[in-house]
Design a protein around this motif. Structure first.
Motif, PDB file in Angstrom:
ATOM      1  N   ARG A  79      13.012  22.887   0.623  1.00  0.00           N
ATOM      2  CA  ARG A  79      13.097  21.881  -0.341  1.00  0.00           C
ATOM      3  C   ARG A  79      14.475  22.911  -1.570  1.00  0.00           C
ATOM      4  N   ALA A  80      15.243  22.316  -1.802  1.00  0.00           N
ATOM      5  CA  ALA A  80      15.658  22.042  -2.954  1.00  0.00           C
ATOM      6  C   ALA A  80      16.721  20.928  -3.580  1.00  0.00           C
ATOM      7  N   LEU A  81      16.320  21.085  -5.247  1.00  0.00           N
ATOM      8  CA  LEU A  81      17.099  20.320  -5.861  1.00  0.00           C
ATOM      9  C   LEU A  81      18.241  20.368  -7.228  1.00  0.00           C
ATOM     10  N   CYS A  82      18.504  19.454  -7.931  1.00  0.00           N
ATOM     11  CA  CYS A  82      19.283  20.158  -8.997  1.00  0.00           C
ATOM     12  C   CYS A  82      19.915  18.375  -9.683  1.00  0.00           C
ATOM     13  N   LEU A  83      19.326  18.137 -11.032  1.00  0.00           N
ATOM     14  CA  LEU A  83      19.373  17.263 -11.678  1.00  0.00           C
ATOM     15  C   LEU A  83      20.200  17.220 -12.564  1.00  0.00           C
ATOM     16  N   ALA A  84      21.519  16.731 -13.333  1.00  0.00           N
ATOM     17  CA  ALA A  84      22.152  17.137 -14.100  1.00  0.00           C
ATOM     18  C   ALA A  84      22.786  15.622 -14.961  1.00  0.00           C
TER      19      ALA A  84
END
Length: 251
Positions: free
Chosen positions: A120-125
């Motif tokens: 899994r990978a994720l990014c919040l911005a």
């Protein structure tokens, strides 16, 4: 929506490897009285190829030249998530280089954070106008053996007592605290600009999707002993954990 249910799904680029990115979609997380927008995916290491960087319009960082395929695939998945998270803010496409301390270097006007664990990978911005720091971390479930191996590194006896009292599953509680300390490190790094250990942030209280910490060391001019910080956390359907730390910019 949550990381378990993407709000919008992105197709793979033409000519790409559809098996590499899976369940890729936009996510929204509610915490600290606001919404955090981002992008998340699963990725398949066995389908990784170096040419996928070009197909996903991601620059191959020079620091990856000696990296093993696992690290390259994590980096690619994380940067794809970052690119799509920034696009949701209306940010123009931009390379996100690796900084001197291996941190992502974000475009001006943006505060963001990347995490990956397992497949899994994720990014919040978010816009930097109202954000001093942002940190997100995801972790796979901890089994009893792994929990025993890291417990003495992540928490002291008083913190462990709080975990025992606050969580039905102490291993899951330790995973949440471990993840939250990782998110604190990421959120505070723009101010601290150096490595600091788990002992620098001490757990003081547990609650439903909320952990409270106190800074145990003077880390920077604006990050002093005795300052208090909060972390949001949640467990997913697989038993893994996501944590989030948001530091608002003083008015």
């Amino acid at each position: 929506m949550t990381v378990d249910a993407p709000a919008a799904v992105y197709p793979d680029p033409p000519g790409g490897e559809p098996e590499f990115l899976r369940e890729a979609g936009d996510i929204d997380i509610e915490a600290f009285g606001r919404r955090f927008a981002g992008h998340a995916c699963r990725f398949d290491l066995s389908s990784y190829r170096d040419e996928l960087f070009a197909r996903h319009a991601i620059a191959f960082a020079p620091q990856l030249e000696r990296a093993v395929p696992k690290r390259r695939s994590e980096f690619l998945a994380g940067r794809v998530c970052a690119s799509r998270a920034l696009a949701r803010l209306g940010s123009a496409p931009a390379t996100i280089p690796i900084g001197r301390d291996r941190e992502p270097v974000w475009p001006d006007g943006v505060a963001a954070s990347i995490s990956h664990a397992g497949d899994r990978a994720l990014c919040l911005a978010v816009p930097a106008a109202d954000t001093l720091g942002l940190g997100v971390d995801i972790e796979r479930p901890l089994d009893a053996q792994r929990a025993a191996e890291i417990r003495g590194i992540v928490v002291d006896a008083d913190e462990q007592a709080l975990i025992q009292a606050g969580f039905d599953d102490p291993a899951a509680g330790l995973a949440a605290v471990f993840s939250a300390k990782e998110s604190l490190y990421k959120a505070l790094f723009p101010q601290v600009r150096r490595l600091f250990g788990f002992e620098a942030m001490r757990l003081t209280q547990t609650g439903a999707q909320r952990l409270e910490f106190v800074c145990a060391e003077d880390l920077a001019a604006q990050v002093r002993r005795g300052q208090r910080y909060s972390a949001h956390y949640r467990f997913d359907a697989d038993g893994g954990v996501l944590s989030l730390v948001w530091l608002p910019r003083p008015a």
